[in-house]
Write an enzyme that holds these catalytic residues in place. Sequence first.
Site, PDB file in Angstrom:
ATOM      1  N   ASP A   1       5.871  -0.179   9.987  1.00 61.06           N
ATOM      2  CA  ASP A   1       7.101   0.616   9.878  1.00 61.06           C
ATOM      3  C   ASP A   1       6.876   1.898   9.080  1.00 61.06           C
ATOM      4  O   ASP A   1       7.781   2.402   8.430  1.00 61.06           O
ATOM      5  CB  ASP A   1       8.227  -0.215   9.237  1.00 61.06           C
ATOM      6  CG  ASP A   1       7.854  -0.738   7.870  1.00 61.06           C
ATOM      7  OD1 ASP A   1       6.697  -0.563   7.442  1.00 61.06           O
ATOM      8  OD2 ASP A   1       8.736  -1.319   7.206  1.00 61.06           O
TER       9      ASP A   1
ATOM     10  N   LYS B   1       6.943  -5.068  -6.008  1.00 56.94           N
ATOM     11  CA  LYS B   1       8.376  -4.949  -6.350  1.00 56.94           C
ATOM     12  C   LYS B   1       8.674  -5.575  -7.716  1.00 56.94           C
ATOM     13  O   LYS B   1       9.636  -6.343  -7.872  1.00 56.94           O
ATOM     14  CB  LYS B   1       9.237  -5.585  -5.261  1.00 56.94           C
ATOM     15  CG  LYS B   1       9.063  -4.844  -3.936  1.00 56.94           C
ATOM     16  CD  LYS B   1       9.764  -5.459  -2.764  1.00 56.94           C
ATOM     17  CE  LYS B   1       9.382  -4.745  -1.489  1.00 56.94           C
ATOM     18  NZ  LYS B   1       8.747  -5.557  -0.478  1.00 56.94           N
TER      19      LYS B   1
ATOM     20  N   ASP C   1       8.140   5.138   4.829  1.00 62.26           N
ATOM     21  CA  ASP C   1       8.493   3.835   5.402  1.00 62.26           C
ATOM     22  C   ASP C   1       9.891   4.014   5.995  1.00 62.26           C
ATOM     23  O   ASP C   1      10.834   4.330   5.278  1.00 62.26           O
ATOM     24  CB  ASP C   1       8.475   2.794   4.270  1.00 62.26           C
ATOM     25  CG  ASP C   1       8.986   1.424   4.702  1.00 62.26           C
ATOM     26  OD1 ASP C   1       9.845   1.339   5.586  1.00 62.26           O
ATOM     27  OD2 ASP C   1       8.525   0.424   4.123  1.00 62.26           O
TER      28      ASP C   1
HETATM   29  N1  GDD Z   1       3.936 -10.367  12.210  1.00 61.30           N
HETATM   30  C1  GDD Z   1       4.673 -10.337  11.115  1.00 61.30           C
HETATM   31  N2  GDD Z   1       5.171 -11.498  10.604  1.00 61.30           N
HETATM   32  N3  GDD Z   1       4.935  -9.145  10.540  1.00 61.30           N
HETATM   33  C2  GDD Z   1       5.692  -9.139   9.412  1.00 61.30           C
HETATM   34  C3  GDD Z   1       6.243 -10.320   8.855  1.00 61.30           C
HETATM   35  C4  GDD Z   1       5.956 -11.576   9.497  1.00 61.30           C
HETATM   36  O1  GDD Z   1       6.388 -12.661   9.086  1.00 61.30           O
HETATM   37  N4  GDD Z   1       6.967  -9.980   7.753  1.00 61.30           N
HETATM   38  C5  GDD Z   1       6.866  -8.639   7.632  1.00 61.30           C
HETATM   39  N5  GDD Z   1       6.104  -8.128   8.636  1.00 61.30           N
HETATM   40  C6  GDD Z   1       5.758  -6.718   8.861  1.00 61.30           C
HETATM   41  C7  GDD Z   1       6.984  -5.829   8.925  1.00 61.30           C
HETATM   42  O2  GDD Z   1       7.412  -5.682  10.286  1.00 61.30           O
HETATM   43  C8  GDD Z   1       6.457  -4.517   8.368  1.00 61.30           C
HETATM   44  O3  GDD Z   1       5.856  -3.729   9.378  1.00 61.30           O
HETATM   45  C9  GDD Z   1       5.362  -4.947   7.392  1.00 61.30           C
HETATM   46  O4  GDD Z   1       5.032  -6.300   7.732  1.00 61.30           O
HETATM   47  C10 GDD Z   1       5.813  -4.876   5.926  1.00 61.30           C
HETATM   48  O5  GDD Z   1       7.005  -5.615   5.778  1.00 61.30           O
HETATM   49  P1  GDD Z   1       8.321  -4.965   5.131  1.00 61.30           P
HETATM   50  O6  GDD Z   1       9.373  -6.019   5.127  1.00 61.30           O
HETATM   51  O7  GDD Z   1       8.647  -3.657   5.763  1.00 61.30           O
HETATM   52  O8  GDD Z   1       7.832  -4.777   3.635  1.00 61.30           O
HETATM   53  P2  GDD Z   1       8.304  -3.700   2.556  1.00 61.30           P
HETATM   54  O9  GDD Z   1       8.525  -2.374   3.179  1.00 61.30           O
HETATM   55  O10 GDD Z   1       9.436  -4.282   1.789  1.00 61.30           O
HETATM   56  O11 GDD Z   1       7.012  -3.649   1.566  1.00 61.30           O
HETATM   57  C11 GDD Z   1       5.718  -3.480   2.084  1.00 61.30           C
HETATM   58  O12 GDD Z   1       5.510  -2.115   2.447  1.00 61.30           O
HETATM   59  C12 GDD Z   1       5.514  -1.182   1.347  1.00 61.30           C
HETATM   60  C13 GDD Z   1       5.230   0.202   1.929  1.00 61.30           C
HETATM   61  O13 GDD Z   1       6.188   0.536   2.863  1.00 61.30           O
HETATM   62  C14 GDD Z   1       4.674  -3.932   1.053  1.00 61.30           C
HETATM   63  O14 GDD Z   1       3.406  -3.916   1.684  1.00 61.30           O
HETATM   64  C15 GDD Z   1       4.667  -2.993  -0.158  1.00 61.30           C
HETATM   65  O15 GDD Z   1       3.594  -3.364  -1.033  1.00 61.30           O
HETATM   66  C16 GDD Z   1       4.456  -1.556   0.309  1.00 61.30           C
HETATM   67  O16 GDD Z   1       4.521  -0.658  -0.816  1.00 61.30           O
HETATM   68 MG    MG Z   2       8.702  -1.675   5.122  1.00 59.03          MG
END
Ligand code: GDD
Ligand code: MG
Length: 339
Positions: free
Chosen positions: A107, A158, A215
């Site tokens: 994303d 986080k 993001d």
């Molecule tokens: N296949 C799969 N299965 N993908 C997953 C799953 C799952 O169960 N859960 C989450 N994802 C994918 C989401 O679609 C996304 O592309 C990515 O993993 C990260 O998940 P998010 O839910 O968007 O996490 P975030 O934005 O809160 O935090 C993450 O991204 C940040 C940067 O944007 C973490 O990696 C943070 O450390 C990072 O700073």
């Molecule tokens: Mg994200």
Amino acid sequence: MQALVLAGGEGTRLRPLTLTVPKPVLPLAGRPFLTFMLDWLRRHGVDDVLLSCGFLSRRVEEVLGDEHAGIRLRYVHEDEPLGTAGPVRLACDEGLLGERVIVLNGDVLNDIDLSAQLRQHEATGAQATLALVAVDDTSSYGVVPTDADLRVEAFLEKAPGPAPTNRINAGAYVLERSVVELIPPGRAVSFERDIFPGLVGEGLYGFLAEGYWIDIGTPERYLEATYDLLAGVVESTLPPRDETGSLVYEPSVTAGARIGPQSVVGPRSTIGAEAAVERSVLHAGVTVGERARIVASVVGEGARIGAGARVGPDCVIGAGAVVAPGEVVEPGERVEAGA
Ligand code: GDD
Ligand code: MG
């Protein structure tokens, strides 16, 4: 070179848009979101991409197919959400992974220098190299301090309280097979909480990335990314924008309406006479009645907005929803898909 894109999250913060369209293929500036990431990967020599899908995964496959810009696309479907690391282990156990893989959060819109990250990974002999970007507010990210030699000192996902650095995890990792083998099979595992903290001091490096990075996982950032793409702040192969910095996809009927600035009108949309669309995104097949006004909003596929209605700012109207003539959707309001 091979990459695995994590594209299985439910996109809850983008509901109601993501109730019917999975976040990886949600239109951004009129194109399935992941196509921007695939173009970027192609520019850095990636030719083999595994898409790890869970939620609404068949729709992702339908939209993207088995090839994009010379990249071979394959899909790994999980029955239960496996978190961010579990899907990588699943792909490995299915025999799909080589010795080294780039893992990406699905994303993120960015133009960071992945080739330089790969070179640094080689030079340091790291087990894992994480792209890090600087942000103003670190609270919704993984905070990653490094030492002078770029060794990661901690991985704070986080975490509450003051952050030791404004460098955060950008969601782009180069991983050796040895890291994938640390992921327990068959259950949900998080890189951020379960794997990276334990790798500190064991060949875990940060790569200080420059360039554009966002993001898109919240309505505010989705609109911000749209404005940046329209303005050309980030590299893309979008069609040229009009004099208001907007993109209107054909076939659409917009005669007599005022579109712009900074707006996107999806194909098969009809905007009535004297209606105004400002700093807003309309997905495909949206109907807007005469004299309606839409400001700083995202309108889902097939939604209908009646004559004289006012929408915005920052409200989100889900796919297929109807806002009747004269109705007002208040700032910040969400109209669920189909409502
Ligand atoms: N296949 C799969 N299965 N993908 C997953 C799953 C799952 O169960 N859960 C989450 N994802 C994918 C989401 O679609 C996304 O592309 C990515 O993993 C990260 O998940 P998010 O839910 O968007 O996490 P975030 O934005 O809160 O935090 C993450 O991204 C940040 C940067 O944007 C973490 O990696 C943070 O450390 C990072 O700073
Ligand atoms: Mg994200």
